[in-house]
Design a protein around this motif. Structure first.
Motif, PDB file in Angstrom:
ATOM      1  N   TRP A 159       0.868  -1.183   0.000  1.00  0.00           N
ATOM      2  CA  TRP A 159       0.000   0.000   0.000  1.00  0.00           C
ATOM      3  C   TRP A 159       0.900   1.226   0.000  1.00  0.00           C
ATOM      4  CZ3 TRP A 159      -2.929   2.106   4.829  1.00  0.00           C
ATOM      5  CH2 TRP A 159      -3.879   3.061   4.424  1.00  0.00           C
ATOM      6  N   VAL A 218       0.403   4.180   0.761  1.00  0.00           N
ATOM      7  CA  VAL A 218       0.214   5.114   1.869  1.00  0.00           C
ATOM      8  C   VAL A 218       1.197   4.825   3.007  1.00  0.00           C
ATOM      9  CG1 VAL A 218      -1.411   5.935   3.620  1.00  0.00           C
ATOM     10  CG2 VAL A 218      -2.204   5.481   1.285  1.00  0.00           C
ATOM     11  N   ALA A 243       1.291   6.440   7.907  1.00  0.00           N
ATOM     12  CA  ALA A 243       1.234   7.332   6.754  1.00  0.00           C
ATOM     13  C   ALA A 243       2.063   8.586   7.015  1.00  0.00           C
ATOM     14  CB  ALA A 243      -0.204   7.720   6.452  1.00  0.00           C
ATOM     15  N   SER A 267       1.295  13.677   3.258  1.00  0.00           N
ATOM     16  CA  SER A 267       0.487  13.065   2.207  1.00  0.00           C
ATOM     17  C   SER A 267      -0.861  12.563   2.714  1.00  0.00           C
ATOM     18  CB  SER A 267       1.253  11.894   1.576  1.00  0.00           C
ATOM     19  OG  SER A 267       1.466  10.869   2.536  1.00  0.00           O
ATOM     20  N   SER A 268      -1.029  12.575   4.006  1.00  0.00           N
ATOM     21  CA  SER A 268      -2.254  12.044   4.594  1.00  0.00           C
ATOM     22  C   SER A 268      -3.484  12.811   4.117  1.00  0.00           C
ATOM     23  CB  SER A 268      -2.166  12.110   6.124  1.00  0.00           C
ATOM     24  OG  SER A 268      -3.366  11.684   6.709  1.00  0.00           O
ATOM     25  N   HIS A 273      -4.629  11.651   0.607  1.00  0.00           N
ATOM     26  CA  HIS A 273      -5.244  10.325   0.608  1.00  0.00           C
ATOM     27  C   HIS A 273      -6.638  10.367   1.232  1.00  0.00           C
ATOM     28  CE1 HIS A 273      -1.626   8.523  -0.878  1.00  0.00           C
ATOM     29  NE2 HIS A 273      -0.906   8.845   0.187  1.00  0.00           N
ATOM     30  N   THR A 309      -9.205  12.212  -1.218  1.00  0.00           N
ATOM     31  CA  THR A 309      -9.684  11.412  -2.345  1.00  0.00           C
ATOM     32  C   THR A 309     -10.558  10.248  -1.874  1.00  0.00           C
ATOM     33  OG1 THR A 309      -7.595  10.175  -2.285  1.00  0.00           O
ATOM     34  CG2 THR A 309      -7.749  12.013  -3.844  1.00  0.00           C
ATOM     35  N   SER A 345      -2.554   8.518  -8.665  1.00  0.00           N
ATOM     36  CA  SER A 345      -3.260   8.851  -7.424  1.00  0.00           C
ATOM     37  C   SER A 345      -4.707   8.402  -7.459  1.00  0.00           C
ATOM     38  CB  SER A 345      -3.188  10.358  -7.168  1.00  0.00           C
ATOM     39  OG  SER A 345      -3.788  11.069  -8.242  1.00  0.00           O
ATOM     40  N   THR A 391      -6.485   5.598  -5.091  1.00  0.00           N
ATOM     41  CA  THR A 391      -7.660   5.904  -4.279  1.00  0.00           C
ATOM     42  C   THR A 391      -8.586   4.701  -4.162  1.00  0.00           C
ATOM     43  OG1 THR A 391      -7.589   8.243  -4.907  1.00  0.00           O
ATOM     44  CG2 THR A 391      -9.684   7.394  -4.085  1.00  0.00           C
ATOM     45  N   THR A 437      -6.913   2.339  -1.817  1.00  0.00           N
ATOM     46  CA  THR A 437      -7.035   2.839  -0.444  1.00  0.00           C
ATOM     47  C   THR A 437      -8.433   2.605   0.096  1.00  0.00           C
ATOM     48  OG1 THR A 437      -5.336   4.530  -0.789  1.00  0.00           O
ATOM     49  CG2 THR A 437      -6.912   4.914   0.997  1.00  0.00           C
TER      50      THR A 437
END
Length: 790
Positions: free
Chosen positions: A250, A252, A341, A345-346, A349, A352, A438, A442, A445
């Motif tokens: 992952w 993330v 994470a 960048s959290s 993520h 989205t 990205s 998503t 994620t």
């Protein structure tokens, strides 16, 4: 001097009690003889023998901690004192010393279960010492407060005959989809009885009376690992992160191998019972069920989305509120932080993820709307489903979820919101077909966070604390269930056949069957006493009743320990590794769905606590017959006073849901009981009386009839097997009525339709009867002779 029972009249009956014990504090000695004896206890048991029985109730432990011995001695001492006080009380109350027609003395019961029951009675209010104060109590309810008089509470109870808002739609819910939504409702409605059952199962799981089979040992090991929160917290998030790596990683929290969307989805469905974009379960087609078919189908429904949404009845669309999105956003950030994470960048993520969730939420609709628009049970083949929602490789995913069953594109499935499924497919395709990494991430994620939600019960307390914080922020104030209760439920989810086998071993089958038959026989007699206003409709009810076969809902006799051991032969349980145990549980649960799809027989639901109809059978779950509500060594007066009443009330609600419109007796009895109440409380004279609604009249008649049915069934039991034991020196009648009064404050789905406490029905029965140990008259109030018989 022993008190003796008096002769019972056939027209009376009583009500049971289910008071769950508090979660904290010391627990009483085990009520788990393994298995329960099926014969009556000896009549001449001595107190010394009882003490030995209590001390030897768990022979697997020879060395006991000192505090356990002290606890048992204390409980025994309390029980003995209760018995002695009962004898002293009788010496000072000569009007209560009675004999039956044969002049036999009351035989005391000194079994461990009776000792505990006696201790409970000694700590409870006696309904015969201060009858007016006791019978007029309201258990903290505001039903009889001046502000509540004149208005009908409980109009929101689904399925009640006097609830016009729910009557039409609710009766149409017959398949597995309905069962899923109803199960949570039934659990809420029967909370007290369900809690009693869960506490009993907890004792079964904690019992070391015997080692048991390998499957039993694995089941108990799973339960212990669930309770081991120290090991769970020590492991932290590492077990989940390691699992994510097995799924291809992952981005993330590390590297991501850009695994294929449909292959990842198939693995989530097969190995982890996780369904991010739609729900999947097994159930019958209600259109076929009415024709007697038992065939089951794969049911595809909209998912339980993580994002909090509400339904807009004007736009007929779901939407999210800003005030609910803020705490949800905070919880998502917290989850990502716990999973490692990068803080910078959290935000991207989470943003989205919420965007994708919101798009899916718009296509979702609540059950009531789908009912009214006919979106449930839409049948189609997997081939037709593939053309409607091409983003999902349906055949591949369904074959993975229901392995090893062989499915083809011509097999039928049932959809419960085809509009959502079509819209979901378009949304997923849009996100997957974008070139930006990205957007593809998503979707991945979204699946990972849904897997996190599935595995939340097996993760450390930081995750559950975050979940609870969000629940409070969203206004969910029901509180967090105690850990032991959640662990019992999770254990049942993974090992239902083992727990069913253990419960069956401990259920007093003969005594339960006898009570079921006697109650049902008395129920049929009660029907014949009704004055009918709608003869044709009533005749159809009688015909249905005559065709019913009441019985205890037990397991298949071929389900032996050897068979169960084979079923769980590949399961390995780590008593200090709940996460790995829980992952196996999810796999077991999904395999059981495959078996359910292939089999036609209905497996017993161990968590069920109310009877139900299945074809021509009226089935009573074993979970109804557990202590302290029922025990084979209790005096039958106590069993019939508690469980007999509950059974009678359940049958009446199940088979006669709208009897009010079919019988004048319901009106007359309801008004008669209400007149008693108004007279005793002097409400009529103060001008505070209000007429009962139809729903209230029906509920008063129903509970009064259940009381009569239970007492008549107890009389039938005595005719078939004369003699009964007693506790605390009480006569059979008084023990029966006292036991009934204990259930006074029990939770009940129809409770808000009852304008008075059920224990007041004892006063009504005793008003024109010589059965009661003493006259239940209120000083300076209406005398006994002024009240009419109901």
């Amino acid at each position: 001097m022993s008190e003796t029972p008096i002769e019972l009249e056939p027209q009376l009956s009583v009500q049971p009690s289910s008071q769950p014990e508090p979660d904290g504090g010391l627990r009483p000695p085990s009520l788990l003889p393994q298995p329960f004896p099926t014969q009556d206890p000896p009549h001449n048991t001595q107190i010394q023998q009882t003490q030995i029985q209590i001390q030897e109730s768990n022979p697997g432990h020879q060395a006991k901690p000192v505090w356990i011995n002290h606890r048992r001695l204390l409980l025994f001492g309390l029980s003995l004192c209760a018995v002695i006080l009962g004898f002293i009380f009788k010496h000072h109350n000569p009007q209560d010393r009675r004999t039956d027609q044969e002049g036999k003395a009351v035989t005391p019961c000194f079994s461990p279960a009776c000792q505990l029951a006696s201790a409970r009675l000694s700590l409870s209010a006696d309904p015969f010492t201060q009858p007016c104060d006791y019978f007029l109590s309201t258990c903290g309810s505001d039903r009889l407060s001046p502000d509540s008089w004149g208005r009908l509470r409980g109009q929101g109870i689904p399925g009640h005959p006097q609830n016009p808002k729910e009557k039409t739609g609710w009766t149409k819910r017959r398949g597995q989809s309905a069962q899923r939504d109803d199960r949570g409702l039934r659990e809420e409605e029967t909370l007290d009885r369900k809690t009693v059952l869960l506490k009993y199962l907890r004792e079964v799981l904690e019992s070391n009376h015997s080692a048991g089979s390998t499957a039993v040992q694995k089941t108990r090991g799973f339960f212990r690992s669930c309770l081991d929160t120290r090991s769970i917290d020590t492991a932290g998030a590492e077990p989940f992160l390691a699992l994510i790596q097995k799924l291809g990683g992952w981005a993330v929290s590390g590297q991501w191998n850009r695994t294929d969307f449909n292959s990842t989805l198939s693995r989530l469905m097969r190995d982890y019972a996780t369904f991010p974009f739609f729900n999947l379960y097994v159930g019958k087609d209600p259109n076929e069920t009415t024709l007697g078919s038992t065939k089951r189908y794969i049911q595809i429904d909209q998912p339980d989305l993580l994002i909090p949404i509400e339904w807009n009845s004007k736009t007929l669309k779901s939407q999210a509120k800003t005030q609910t999105l803020r705490p949800f956003l905070a919880s998502c950030h917290r989850y990502l932080a716990l999973l490692g994470a990068v803080p910078n960048s959290s935000m991207i993520h989470v943003g989205t993820f919420i965007s994708l969730s919101s798009e899916l939420a718009v296509a979702a609709a609540p059950l009531q709307h789908r009912l009214s628009t006919g979106r449930l049970y839409q049948r189609m083949t997997i081939r037709e489903l593939q053309s409607k929602a091409p983003a999902i490789d349906w055949l591949s995913c369904l074959q993975a979820a229901f392995h090893p069953l062989l499915l083809t594109k011509d097999d039928h499935v049932l959809l419960h919101n085809s509009l959502y499924i079509q819209q979901m497919s378009r949304i997923v395709s849009k996100w997957l077909n974008r070139r930006e990494l990205s957007t593809i991430l998503t979707v991945h994620t979204f699946m990972v966070l849904n897997l996190l939600h599935t595995l939340m019960p097996a993760l450390d307390s930081r995750f559950s604390d975050t979940e609870n914080t969000l629940a409070v922020a969203l206004g969910h104030t029901e509180g967090v269930a105690p850990r032991w209760k959640r662990c019992v439920l999770e254990t049942e989810r993974g090992f239902p056949s083992v727990l069913t086998h253990l419960l069956s071993e401990r259920t007093a089958h003969r005594e339960a069957e006898e009570m079921i038959q006697n109650i049902f026989s008395s129920f049929k007699s009660k029907l014949n006493e009704l004055n009918r206003t709608d003869g044709k409709s009533f005749q159809s009810v009688m015909k249905k009743v005559q065709s019913l076969i009441p019985r205890l809902w037990t397991t298949n006799e071929s389900y032996t320990e050897a068979v169960i051991d084979q079923l769980f032969s590949e399961v390995t349980v780590d008593t200090h590794g709940f996460f790995s145990n829980y992952v196996q549980l999810l796999s077991l649960w999904q395999k059981r769905q495959s078996q359910l799809l292939a089999e036609q027989a209905e497996a017993p639901d161990i968590l069920s606590v109310t009877p139900f109809l299945l074809g021509d059978e009226l089935l009573f779950p074993m979970g109804m017959f557990v202590p302290p509500l029922f025990h084979p060594s209790y005096p039958r007066a106590m069993n019939y006073g508690v469980m007999g009443f509950l059974i009678a009330k359940d049958i009446l609600h199940l088979i006669l849901p709208d009897i009010y419109s079919q019988s004048e007796t319901v009106h007359a009895v309801g008004d008669c009981v209400w007149d008693h109440y108004l007279t005793v409380t002097e409400t009529a004279g103060r001008g505070g009386a209000f007429p009962l609604s139809a729903a209230q009249q029906q509920e008063v008649w129903l509970q009064y009839s259940a009381l009569q049915i239970a007492l008549q069934a107890y009389r039938l039991s005595l005719e078939n097997d004369p003699g009964d034991t007693s506790i605390s020196g009480l006569s059979h009648t008084r023990l029966f009525l006292t036991s009934f009064s204990q259930v006074n404050c029990d939770s009940d789905p129809y409770r808000d339709f009852m304008p008075l406490q059920p224990s007041f029905l004892i006063t009504v029965i005793c008003a024109e009867s010589d059965l009661c140990p003493a006259g239940l008259q209120c000083p300076n109030r209406t005398q006994k002779h002024s009240l009419r018989t109901c």
